[in-house]
Design an enzyme around this catalytic site. Structure first.
Site, short mmCIF file in Angstrom:
data_model
loop_
_atom_site.label_atom_id
_atom_site.label_comp_id
_atom_site.label_asym_id
_atom_site.label_seq_id
_atom_site.Cartn_x
_atom_site.Cartn_y
_atom_site.Cartn_z
N LYS A 134 0.83 -1.21 0.00
CA LYS A 134 0.00 0.00 0.00
C LYS A 134 0.86 1.25 0.00
O LYS A 134 0.55 2.24 -0.69
CB LYS A 134 -0.92 -0.02 1.23
CG LYS A 134 -2.05 1.00 1.17
CD LYS A 134 -3.12 0.71 2.22
CE LYS A 134 -4.38 1.54 2.00
NZ LYS A 134 -5.49 1.11 2.87
N LYS B 164 -19.73 1.27 -3.88
CA LYS B 164 -18.61 1.42 -4.81
C LYS B 164 -19.00 0.80 -6.16
O LYS B 164 -19.88 -0.07 -6.23
CB LYS B 164 -17.39 0.67 -4.26
CG LYS B 164 -16.64 1.42 -3.17
CD LYS B 164 -15.25 0.79 -2.98
CE LYS B 164 -14.51 1.43 -1.80
NZ LYS B 164 -13.15 0.89 -1.64
N SER C 143 -17.61 -1.32 -7.85
CA SER C 143 -17.37 -2.77 -7.87
C SER C 143 -18.55 -3.55 -7.28
O SER C 143 -18.66 -4.76 -7.48
CB SER C 143 -16.13 -3.10 -7.03
OG SER C 143 -16.36 -2.74 -5.68
N GLU D 110 -9.28 1.34 11.74
CA GLU D 110 -10.41 1.34 10.81
C GLU D 110 -11.45 0.34 11.29
O GLU D 110 -11.13 -0.81 11.56
CB GLU D 110 -9.96 0.96 9.40
CG GLU D 110 -11.10 1.08 8.41
CD GLU D 110 -10.77 0.56 7.02
OE1 GLU D 110 -10.60 1.38 6.11
OE2 GLU D 110 -10.66 -0.68 6.86
#
Lengths: 208, 208, 208, 208
Positions: free
Chosen positions: A56, A113, A115, A140
């Site tokens: 990332k 999203k 997707s 998160e």
């Protein structure tokens, strides 16, 4: 970076994940102990693998000394709900607590999203104690239904395999499945009240 | 009091015990991850049984609505150390934290109880989150060596059996054992530095 | 040998350790559920680290393809008892079972090692199921008292540090500690009956 | 029957559930350690609550002394798969083992119950060791996909609430949801090969 250094960096995140898992797991028991329906069905936690952090960082051009600031999901908690309506309840429960502070939220349920991915994401600040004193970390929190989670697990595997080049026929099957899941969640919501009642009485009887 | 009410009262104490167990367990790993000798060997936690709470309340004439205030050991954490010297280190670690506040301390190591009991006791305030908001609880932390713990476990069983009427020959055996344990702890202290070094290098090699 | 190969070799031993830990832990609960004193106080298990296996193979000139046959303690279970007398009871319990077969025994309690080490060792054959069918493994079971375990833990660290060259003053302190522990175990044995009774009544009351 | 007696009866079933959970959980790790796709996604186990045993005994006119023989699901294991195709693989894995013996099977996937319930059920004999010697128990193993499990959980709550009198509009919603889930499982099966490959490569990379 050396493995010893990574261990020292990730150690506090492991603690945060453990503490938060205990806290959210306990919320389930607290609801049940009070004879209330629990909006939380299941709680999972993980610290991101070093290889995924590096990947990332590289992709987003993040220098190694800014990793802790810029990568917000080194510590991750996933909360699974039975019903779409439970998700908002969990968000409220998190906002009411004074042991974590919400930094940002993203509602990928209202705004799916492209997707097909649906989940509610929160980044919170959470303080743990280290040998060098208190330290504030980012965590998160992903909140989703069982059905959303099912889809996301499979999509994650496929994303991982194909990277940016997922074949069209796979992508369209995934979208098909996402639609089936939305339908399923809607179908379930329509009987939510009956189910909540049923699980409450189930709980009460099981406690006797 | 009804079982449902007890469940609601004790629920927050269970959470406190779980959170603190996670935190102290993690301290061990944090020391090891940094290549440091850990003054903590083992951590246990428990919530007092309802029957024991009632017994204590009766014995000390505590009304039921003052139980949470007056019975300081509803939540209990036990920290086991290898060496007597480690105990002070643990006390310091606790005082440095800002997630708990020390209410009182009792040093039964410098001032052994007449029974032979030795341990360091701290009462701390610790805040947890409930569905009704934050709640500050009292937690008793007992800090002792492995050898002291061994003795205390056995003495506890015997106290439980004989209440106030422990036969003299049993009592004198217990005192004998307590002396043997003081000797053992002293013997161990004399090689503490070698052992600390040994465990450090052990740790480092095991990490490779 | 490659890490992937090691993983495949050690995987069945991990399963054996997990299964046996569950089984011995359950023995404790079975005694308590029947209102009986449990001769087992605590159960631990571990698979030997790869580095330790290699070190032992080198020291004993064992070729890599004979490791599983010649190194008997790849899987290890440690059973901790309160009293010396409990050790024989545990040995009997193991011999009565038909899910493991005793290969050999060593009684380092009657015959203390020159270092002062005391424990009862058994090597048993234990069968697990793999994807390729059933597999019979060797497992070492160490049975000792809490006090013996305390000594052994410390001696292990020191052995590890000094290898064959432990300084004389350390060695003599260890011997001194070993004597103190024998004394302690004897002292305890003298009140064993009282303690067994006490813990039984403790158990019964706690169950109510 | 008294609580003490129940505890003694159910104790062996608890052990069976624990052992089998360890064994099936390990199967997942064994597949991964060998770089193979695991047909098992998740394993849960439970011993039936005393109240549920009594209810079933009453409903089916089973005398208390025949409970262990006639109630086949006192011990229950649930195995969750990602894909419908995985279910047969798990059935084969179970038949190949020599530590359990299949008594009977029911395929509610090929032959869906009228309620919409789908799962593969096996009753197996499994031997555990007790203080009184070996004992052979019956265990029910339910094998189903994540989607089937989702449906079954909700249906169970509703059955529990309404007993035999589930309102027609609830029943028809449940049937609707069951159809949605069959569709979803089919949709998923069509990309199973891609997903299996993806998860394999995912696994391999994660292991590095």
């Amino acid at each position: 970076m050396e493995i010893q250094l990574w261990r020292e960096i990730l150690n506090p995140y492991e603690l945060a994940v453990e503490e938060l898992t205990v806290k959210f797991d306990h919320l389930v028991r607290e609801h049940k102990a009070s004879g209330l329906y629990s909006p939380i069905e299941q709680v999972d936690g993980r610290v991101k693998a070093i290889s995924s952090i590096l990947e990332k960082a590289q992709k987003k051009h993040i220098p190694l000394d800014e990793i802790e600031e810029k990568i917000e999901d080194i510590a991750g908690i996933r909360i699974i709900c039975q019903f779409v309506e439970d998700i908002n309840k969990v968000v409220e429960l998190i906002k009411q607590r004074n042991d974590m502070e919400v930094k940002s939220e993203k509602d990928y349920i209202t705004n799916m999203k492209s997707s097909g991915y649906r989940s509610y994401h929160m980044i919170v600040y959470y303080q743990i104690q280290t040998l060098k004193g208190p330290k504030k970390l980012q965590v998160e929190i992903q909140i989703r239904t069982l059905a959303m989670n099912f889809w996301a697990t499979i999509e994650h595997s496929l994303q991982y395999k194909y990277k940016k080049n997922m074949p069209e026929h796979i992508r369209s099957r995934l979208t098909g499945a996402a639609d089936a899941i939305i339908l399923l969640d809607k179908e379930m919501s329509l009987v939510r009240n009956e189910i909540m009642d049923a699980q409450n009485s189930f709980q009460i009887k099981a406690n006797i």
